[in-house]
Design a protein around this motif. Sequence first.
Motif, PDB file in Angstrom:
ATOM      1  N   PHE A 299      43.393  20.602  47.799  1.00 54.37           N
ATOM      2  CA  PHE A 299      43.167  21.014  49.190  1.00 54.37           C
ATOM      3  C   PHE A 299      43.657  22.443  49.335  1.00 54.37           C
ATOM      4  N   SER A 300      42.730  23.359  49.434  1.00 52.38           N
ATOM      5  CA  SER A 300      43.056  24.778  49.379  1.00 52.38           C
ATOM      6  C   SER A 300      43.656  25.266  50.692  1.00 52.38           C
ATOM      7  N   ALA A 301      44.363  26.384  50.607  1.00 47.79           N
ATOM      8  CA  ALA A 301      44.898  27.023  51.805  1.00 47.79           C
ATOM      9  C   ALA A 301      43.769  27.492  52.714  1.00 47.79           C
ATOM     10  N   GLY A 302      42.652  27.919  52.133  1.00 48.51           N
ATOM     11  CA  GLY A 302      41.528  28.368  52.943  1.00 48.51           C
ATOM     12  C   GLY A 302      40.933  27.255  53.782  1.00 48.51           C
ATOM     13  N   GLU A 303      40.749  26.076  53.176  1.00 44.81           N
ATOM     14  CA  GLU A 303      40.212  24.951  53.946  1.00 44.81           C
ATOM     15  C   GLU A 303      41.201  24.520  55.012  1.00 44.81           C
ATOM     16  N   ALA A 304      42.488  24.513  54.669  1.00 46.44           N
ATOM     17  CA  ALA A 304      43.508  24.144  55.648  1.00 46.44           C
ATOM     18  C   ALA A 304      43.537  25.128  56.807  1.00 46.44           C
ATOM     19  N   ALA A 305      43.356  26.404  56.516  1.00 50.20           N
ATOM     20  CA  ALA A 305      43.358  27.413  57.575  1.00 50.20           C
ATOM     21  C   ALA A 305      42.211  27.184  58.550  1.00 50.20           C
ATOM     22  N   GLN A 306      41.034  26.817  58.031  1.00 51.25           N
ATOM     23  CA  GLN A 306      39.903  26.536  58.918  1.00 51.25           C
ATOM     24  C   GLN A 306      40.187  25.312  59.792  1.00 51.25           C
ATOM     25  N   VAL A 307      40.775  24.282  59.187  1.00 53.26           N
ATOM     26  CA  VAL A 307      41.122  23.080  59.948  1.00 53.26           C
ATOM     27  C   VAL A 307      42.117  23.425  61.047  1.00 53.26           C
ATOM     28  N   ALA A 308      43.155  24.190  60.696  1.00 57.38           N
ATOM     29  CA  ALA A 308      44.176  24.547  61.671  1.00 57.38           C
ATOM     30  C   ALA A 308      43.603  25.411  62.788  1.00 57.38           C
ATOM     31  N   SER A 309      42.771  26.373  62.431  1.00 60.33           N
ATOM     32  CA  SER A 309      42.210  27.278  63.430  1.00 60.33           C
ATOM     33  C   SER A 309      41.362  26.522  64.452  1.00 60.33           C
ATOM     34  N   ARG A 310      40.520  25.612  63.979  1.00 61.05           N
ATOM     35  CA  ARG A 310      39.656  24.872  64.909  1.00 61.05           C
ATOM     36  C   ARG A 310      40.455  23.876  65.741  1.00 61.05           C
ATOM     37  N   CYS A 311      41.486  23.291  65.144  1.00 58.77           N
ATOM     38  CA  CYS A 311      42.345  22.387  65.914  1.00 58.77           C
ATOM     39  C   CYS A 311      43.049  23.152  67.032  1.00 58.77           C
ATOM     40  N   ALA A 312      43.571  24.329  66.720  1.00 59.81           N
ATOM     41  CA  ALA A 312      44.250  25.135  67.736  1.00 59.81           C
ATOM     42  C   ALA A 312      43.290  25.539  68.848  1.00 59.81           C
ATOM     43  N   ASP A 313      42.098  25.981  68.472  1.00 67.48           N
ATOM     44  CA  ASP A 313      41.113  26.365  69.487  1.00 67.48           C
ATOM     45  C   ASP A 313      40.741  25.175  70.361  1.00 67.48           C
ATOM     46  N   TRP A 314      40.616  23.984  69.741  1.00 76.34           N
ATOM     47  CA  TRP A 314      40.286  22.790  70.526  1.00 76.34           C
ATOM     48  C   TRP A 314      41.395  22.476  71.528  1.00 76.34           C
ATOM     49  N   MET A 315      42.649  22.564  71.097  1.00 76.98           N
ATOM     50  CA  MET A 315      43.765  22.263  72.000  1.00 76.98           C
ATOM     51  C   MET A 315      43.719  23.144  73.239  1.00 76.98           C
ATOM     52  N   VAL A 316      43.531  24.440  73.037  1.00 74.62           N
ATOM     53  CA  VAL A 316      43.542  25.373  74.160  1.00 74.62           C
ATOM     54  C   VAL A 316      42.312  25.169  75.045  1.00 74.62           C
ATOM     55  N   ALA A 317      41.129  25.018  74.422  1.00 69.96           N
ATOM     56  CA  ALA A 317      39.888  24.914  75.191  1.00 69.96           C
ATOM     57  C   ALA A 317      39.751  23.574  75.899  1.00 69.96           C
ATOM     58  N   SER A 318      40.135  22.488  75.234  1.00 72.75           N
ATOM     59  CA  SER A 318      39.868  21.151  75.773  1.00 72.75           C
ATOM     60  C   SER A 318      41.026  20.577  76.573  1.00 72.75           C
ATOM     61  N   LEU A 319      42.250  20.988  76.282  1.00 77.05           N
ATOM     62  CA  LEU A 319      43.407  20.447  76.986  1.00 77.05           C
ATOM     63  C   LEU A 319      44.091  21.472  77.877  1.00 77.05           C
ATOM     64  N   GLY A 320      43.691  22.754  77.777  1.00 76.91           N
ATOM     65  CA  GLY A 320      44.321  23.784  78.591  1.00 76.91           C
ATOM     66  C   GLY A 320      43.995  23.621  80.064  1.00 76.91           C
ATOM     67  N   LEU A 321      45.015  23.788  80.902  1.00 79.09           N
ATOM     68  CA  LEU A 321      44.882  23.632  82.347  1.00 79.09           C
ATOM     69  C   LEU A 321      45.059  24.972  83.040  1.00 79.09           C
ATOM     70  N   GLY A 322      44.389  25.124  84.192  1.00 84.03           N
ATOM     71  CA  GLY A 322      44.607  26.281  85.038  1.00 84.03           C
ATOM     72  C   GLY A 322      45.826  26.082  85.906  1.00 84.03           C
ATOM     73  N   ALA A 323      46.091  27.045  86.758  1.00 83.62           N
ATOM     74  CA  ALA A 323      47.327  27.052  87.537  1.00 83.62           C
ATOM     75  C   ALA A 323      47.471  25.824  88.415  1.00 83.62           C
ATOM     76  N   ALA A 324      46.375  25.244  88.848  1.00 84.84           N
ATOM     77  CA  ALA A 324      46.451  24.069  89.723  1.00 84.84           C
ATOM     78  C   ALA A 324      45.978  22.809  89.016  1.00 84.84           C
ATOM     79  N   GLY A 325      46.034  22.821  87.683  1.00 79.71           N
ATOM     80  CA  GLY A 325      45.601  21.647  86.942  1.00 79.71           C
ATOM     81  C   GLY A 325      44.105  21.474  86.952  1.00 79.71           C
TER      82      GLY A 325
END
Length: 731
Positions: A299-325
């Motif tokens: 399991f290469s560092a490159g593949e892991a980096a892609q997994v981590a990057s997309r997971c992070a983007d998903w967290m912010v885009a899908s679970l991120g809330l605005g000031a009033a929720g």
Amino acid sequence: MPGAANALGTEPSAYLRQHAHNPVHWRPFGDEAFAFAAARDVPVFLSIGYAACHWCHVMAHESFEDQDTADYLNAHFVAIKVDREERPDVDAVYMAATQAISGQGGWPMSVFLTPEGLAFHAGTYFPPRPMPGSPSFRQVLEAVREAWLERRDAVEQNARGLAAHMGEAQLAAAVALDGPPAVVDPGLLSEAVRMLARSEDPDGGFGGAPKFPPSAVLEFLVRHAAMPSDTAEAASGMAARTLAAMARSALRDQLDGGFARYSVTDDWSVPHFEKMLYDNAQLLRVYTHWVRLGGTEVFSAGEAAQVASRCADWMVASLGLGAAGDAGPDEVGGPQGLASSLDADTVVDGVHHEGAAYLWNPSSLGEVLDDVLGLGDTGAVARLMNIRDAGTVSELGSPLHPGRRLDGQEPGLWERARPLLLAARARRPQPARDDKVVAGWNGLAVAALAEAGAVLDGPGLVAAAASVAGYLERVHWNAEAKLLTRVSHGGAARGIGGLLEDYAFCAEGFLALYSVTGEARWYALAEDVIGAACSRFVAEGRLTDSAGESAQVFNAQGQHSGLDPFDGATPGGAAAFAGVLLSYAAYSGSNEHRIMAGNILGLLPPIAARAPRVAGWLLATAQAALAGPVEAAVAGPDGPSRRGLHRALLQSASPGLVVAVQNDDGGAADSGGAGSAAGTGARRRVPLLANRSAAADGSPQVYLCRAMVCDRPLGTVPELRERLAAMAAGN
């Protein structure tokens, strides 16, 4: 009857509001509900679940929405509904009781209590009609009522006996914080690796189905692999196989990058579709740490980096809330807290379907891809992602997953198909989101986003981490009272004070953010939260998970304060606190806090020898303690040279490494702003930076230390990396 109505309509919890229109006269957990049961002289029916729980929805539809069942419950019980994510203290004690009574646990959890809060009968999901090995819910209700009326003395005696037994278990798990600290035995950690190897599954992970992501254990294995030992290679191999298997499986959403809660199959091919913030925050961090370690052929560092990057983007885009929720993060300010979860079910035409948003069949793939890719490539995508005529989940189809590494032309084909499928899926009905913000889980996310941003060169992720941390400081942290509130809704904190895990995870996040940004407001905030935790959860020299938020919980565990030493879906509170105490001691030089961390690590020997799978974070913390941990102080003026040294430190895999960065004025605190930890005018200095200076020629340099004892300073990245490697080897 006064007060006999469903009382959940005004509750902020999404899970409680899901049940607000049931004919059951639900009440929220609290003294009023138990007093009502005492006044009626009836038992309490306690139902515990969470908003994203599929089987909670099933039992609600089958039983709690049924008028006859509701009438019987209302006539003979007081019904209490609990969101386990808001009240993990309630969930933990009654889960222990459920497991003791029935031999199993899970959600929905169904517990019968005396009006004092003592458990006397329990189970999980009960069907509406009898099934092999399981009575119907109505049969259970009738049997409990009969026992309450006909054998009351025996029921209450058994309840008192169970509470006493649970109290004895709490005393046995107690951590005394005033004794000599445990000395970490490297052999114990190697033995834990060997024990884990005995339960490793060939498909990745440990044990059989249902299979959960072993996040804390993976963190230990990655840290162990970073230090020379006779089991380092075995640890690396296990981590690689599990990280690879999860990344290529249906557990990971191959379109948007988020991870589901668990798999119902050994080979990770059929997920249980709820997506939890705490899982994704932990997995983001461990995939990031695998990148730092350098990866392997498996399991290469490159593949892991892609997994981590997309997971992070998903967290912010899908679970991120605005000031009033609201529906998403602010365009300028970043996410104002992260929501708890996405539901396992999708409601289509008023009917709950598990995973419906995520399922595909050859026909639905063709509707999206045929005109763009052509029939041949559409068929290739279907074969690549294991989409066949017969669905693995339901008649709606199967989740996309290759189950292996993509080779040759396959990555290119998939990258052409993925955005088309993602856009098409966005037009489907979507699973509901639970918008409550849980302090501890957001603390986990702050640490993960900050470290991912540093390792993956993603300044936007670091900015998101800072935005979430600012929300925690502004909404959840009461600086005057030194109190952290566990949950907020719509930008307002409410409910119980944070538990030990909340304080520990938040402090961990703030320290991680400080190490990445060098902004000492985050160090100051972590220091305040740690101090508050020491005051709140240490009593008579013992550590507890909670601060007595409920008399009923206290009664249920034999009138003893509880401490669970084991990891669950997240690291145990004690283990998380040990980790943050160790890091704080490395920054501050506090022997008191290092001793406290060592006392908690005293829990480890009997657990690691028997059950390392539930002690992952204790093992990871022990690995950091064994490494020193290494303390790095970066001194000198800002500029490309200092930023290069700082970046090299942040990319180091040294377990538990702490990094402090000096300001241009030679200090360690920023000026802060209104409402910030440094905004009161007090300038907090990080002791690790005391008496550290630039080189004689004014260039930046790094001091590498253990227990505040430092080597000669280093001024170049190559010599810094060489010295870190030597320190890992014990030199």
